[in-house]
Enzyme design. Structure first.
Site, PDB file in Angstrom:
ATOM      1  N   ARG A 131      -2.276 -14.639   3.752  1.00 42.98           N
ATOM      2  CA  ARG A 131      -3.081 -13.968   4.801  1.00 42.98           C
ATOM      3  C   ARG A 131      -2.432 -14.165   6.184  1.00 42.98           C
ATOM      4  NH1 ARG A 131      -7.175 -10.210   3.815  1.00 42.98           N
ATOM      5  NH2 ARG A 131      -7.736 -10.633   5.965  1.00 42.98           N
ATOM      6  N   ASN A 167      -1.854  -0.103   6.908  1.00 41.44           N
ATOM      7  CA  ASN A 167      -1.332  -1.384   7.413  1.00 41.44           C
ATOM      8  C   ASN A 167      -0.456  -2.107   6.386  1.00 41.44           C
ATOM      9  OD1 ASN A 167      -3.388  -2.099   5.729  1.00 41.44           O
ATOM     10  ND2 ASN A 167      -4.643  -3.093   7.280  1.00 41.44           N
ATOM     11  N   LYS A 203       0.834  -1.210   0.000  1.00 43.88           N
ATOM     12  CA  LYS A 203       0.000   0.000   0.000  1.00 43.88           C
ATOM     13  C   LYS A 203       0.870   1.262   0.000  1.00 43.88           C
ATOM     14  CE  LYS A 203      -3.911  -2.269   2.323  1.00 43.88           C
ATOM     15  NZ  LYS A 203      -4.923  -2.149   3.413  1.00 43.88           N
ATOM     16  N   GLU A 211      -9.935  -9.534  -7.825  1.00 42.20           N
ATOM     17  CA  GLU A 211      -8.864  -8.556  -7.579  1.00 42.20           C
ATOM     18  C   GLU A 211      -7.714  -8.697  -8.579  1.00 42.20           C
ATOM     19  OE1 GLU A 211      -9.790  -8.008  -2.807  1.00 42.20           O
ATOM     20  OE2 GLU A 211      -7.922  -8.955  -3.415  1.00 42.20           O
ATOM     21  N   THR A 240      -5.753  -7.396  10.384  1.00 40.35           N
ATOM     22  CA  THR A 240      -5.967  -6.065   9.806  1.00 40.35           C
ATOM     23  C   THR A 240      -5.411  -4.977  10.715  1.00 40.35           C
ATOM     24  OG1 THR A 240      -8.013  -6.934   8.862  1.00 40.35           O
ATOM     25  CG2 THR A 240      -7.736  -4.539   8.835  1.00 40.35           C
ATOM     26  N   PHE A 292     -15.275   3.147   7.261  1.00 39.70           N
ATOM     27  CA  PHE A 292     -13.901   3.433   6.835  1.00 39.70           C
ATOM     28  C   PHE A 292     -13.744   3.538   5.315  1.00 39.70           C
ATOM     29  CE2 PHE A 292     -14.249  -1.197   7.448  1.00 39.70           C
ATOM     30  CZ  PHE A 292     -13.741  -1.699   6.260  1.00 39.70           C
ATOM     31  N   HIS A 307      -2.000  -5.541   1.431  1.00 40.95           N
ATOM     32  CA  HIS A 307      -3.323  -6.111   1.163  1.00 40.95           C
ATOM     33  C   HIS A 307      -3.144  -7.536   0.666  1.00 40.95           C
ATOM     34  CE1 HIS A 307      -7.354  -6.716  -0.473  1.00 40.95           C
ATOM     35  NE2 HIS A 307      -6.735  -7.288  -1.488  1.00 40.95           N
ATOM     36  N   ARG A 355       2.378  -7.285   9.151  1.00 42.07           N
ATOM     37  CA  ARG A 355       1.725  -6.114   9.760  1.00 42.07           C
ATOM     38  C   ARG A 355       2.242  -5.853  11.175  1.00 42.07           C
ATOM     39  NH1 ARG A 355      -4.292  -7.333   7.258  1.00 42.07           N
ATOM     40  NH2 ARG A 355      -4.222  -5.828   5.535  1.00 42.07           N
ATOM     41  N   TYR A 374     -12.306  -1.581  -3.628  1.00 39.09           N
ATOM     42  CA  TYR A 374     -12.848  -1.849  -2.287  1.00 39.09           C
ATOM     43  C   TYR A 374     -14.382  -1.789  -2.255  1.00 39.09           C
ATOM     44  CZ  TYR A 374      -8.572  -2.167   0.604  1.00 39.09           C
ATOM     45  OH  TYR A 374      -7.404  -2.573   1.217  1.00 39.09           O
TER      46      TYR A 374
HETATM   47  N1  UDP Z   1      -9.740  -0.629   7.337  1.00 39.81           N
HETATM   48  C1  UDP Z   1      -9.795   0.495   8.155  1.00 39.81           C
HETATM   49  N2  UDP Z   1     -10.533   0.410   9.315  1.00 39.81           N
HETATM   50  C2  UDP Z   1     -11.183  -0.735   9.687  1.00 39.81           C
HETATM   51  C3  UDP Z   1     -11.129  -1.841   8.847  1.00 39.81           C
HETATM   52  C4  UDP Z   1     -10.396  -1.757   7.692  1.00 39.81           C
HETATM   53  O1  UDP Z   1      -9.225   1.528   7.853  1.00 39.81           O
HETATM   54  O2  UDP Z   1     -11.820  -0.743  10.764  1.00 39.81           O
HETATM   55  C5  UDP Z   1      -8.954  -0.551   6.090  1.00 39.81           C
HETATM   56  C6  UDP Z   1      -7.579  -1.248   6.200  1.00 39.81           C
HETATM   57  O3  UDP Z   1      -6.654  -0.568   5.367  1.00 39.81           O
HETATM   58  C7  UDP Z   1      -7.919  -2.630   5.664  1.00 39.81           C
HETATM   59  C8  UDP Z   1      -8.881  -2.286   4.530  1.00 39.81           C
HETATM   60  O4  UDP Z   1      -9.667  -1.202   5.039  1.00 39.81           O
HETATM   61  O5  UDP Z   1      -6.741  -3.316   5.244  1.00 39.81           O
HETATM   62  C9  UDP Z   1      -9.804  -3.401   4.098  1.00 39.81           C
HETATM   63  O6  UDP Z   1     -10.452  -3.935   5.245  1.00 39.81           O
HETATM   64  P1  UDP Z   1     -10.571  -5.495   5.462  1.00 39.81           P
HETATM   65  O7  UDP Z   1     -11.530  -5.724   6.579  1.00 39.81           O
HETATM   66  O8  UDP Z   1     -10.860  -6.170   4.162  1.00 39.81           O
HETATM   67  O9  UDP Z   1      -9.112  -5.915   5.995  1.00 39.81           O
HETATM   68  P2  UDP Z   1      -7.938  -6.782   5.342  1.00 39.81           P
HETATM   69  O10 UDP Z   1      -8.590  -7.829   4.461  1.00 39.81           O
HETATM   70  O11 UDP Z   1      -7.058  -5.826   4.567  1.00 39.81           O
HETATM   71  O12 UDP Z   1      -7.202  -7.384   6.506  1.00 39.81           O
HETATM   72 MG    MG Z   2      -9.993  -7.620   2.975  1.00 39.24          MG
END
Ligand code: UDP
Ligand code: MG
Length: 140
Positions: A86, A113, A10, A127, A92, A58, A116, A103, A50
């Site tokens: 993952r 973070n 990112k 994606e 996250t 968010f 992705h 992370r 997204y």
């Molecule tokens: N995100 C955020 N606040 C939250 C949850 C997610 O800013 O409470 C952002 C963060 O950058 C995250 C992205 O939105 O990586 C996508 O969220 P997701 O729940 O899909 O998390 P990921 O799959 O990236 O772990």
């Molecule tokens: Mg996600």
């Protein structure tokens, strides 16, 4: 078993010069990079990427962030790579991420973070095709 997933370094990871460190971790786990490029998403492109999060609190902020600077997008290949990558990424929220995850090691913020990764076969297909044509993905 789907053997491909989409990874993004990112804008925070790129601006903090963490590209090499993230790629080291992936390759160190035996994951192969099948395609890679640097892109700078528009706000609209980030919103499309997204779209599953549309309406969440968010959504506006994360799509601003994802379009704030260049990203590195990659197609990763390997056995069980969706789940393995993952696990390597960690939770996250980096404060909840396990020791040894990308992370935990590099991220400071639930939004910024660093990385992705697709979370299922269905999202991986969507994606990968969002950024790459089949011609751009190298086989082995
Ligand atoms: N995100 C955020 N606040 C939250 C949850 C997610 O800013 O409470 C952002 C963060 O950058 C995250 C992205 O939105 O990586 C996508 O969220 P997701 O729940 O899909 O998390 P990921 O799959 O990236 O772990
Ligand atoms: Mg996600």
């Amino acid at each position: 078993m789907m053997k491909r997933t989409l990874a993004i370094i990112k804008p925070d990871g790129v601006s903090r010069r963490l590209i090499g460190s993230v790629i080291n971790r992936l390759e160190g786990e035996g994951i192969r990079i099948a395609a890679m490029k640097m892109i700078w998403m528009t706000k609209e492109q980030a919103k499309g990427f997204y779209k599953v999060h549309e309406g969440k609190p968010f959504y506006e902020s994360v799509t601003d962030f994802m379009s704030s600077g260049p990203c590195v997008v990659m197609v990763l290949e390997g056995e069980d790579v969706i789940a393995r990558y993952r696990r390597l990424m960690g939770a996250t929220n980096p404060h909840e991420a396990e020791e040894g995850t990308i992370r935990k090691e590099f991220a400071t913020d639930v939004e910024k973070n660093v990385v992705h990764g697709s979370d299922s076969e269905e999202t991986a297909r969507f994606e990968i095709s969002y950024f790459f044509s089949e011609l751009e993905i190298t086989g082995q």
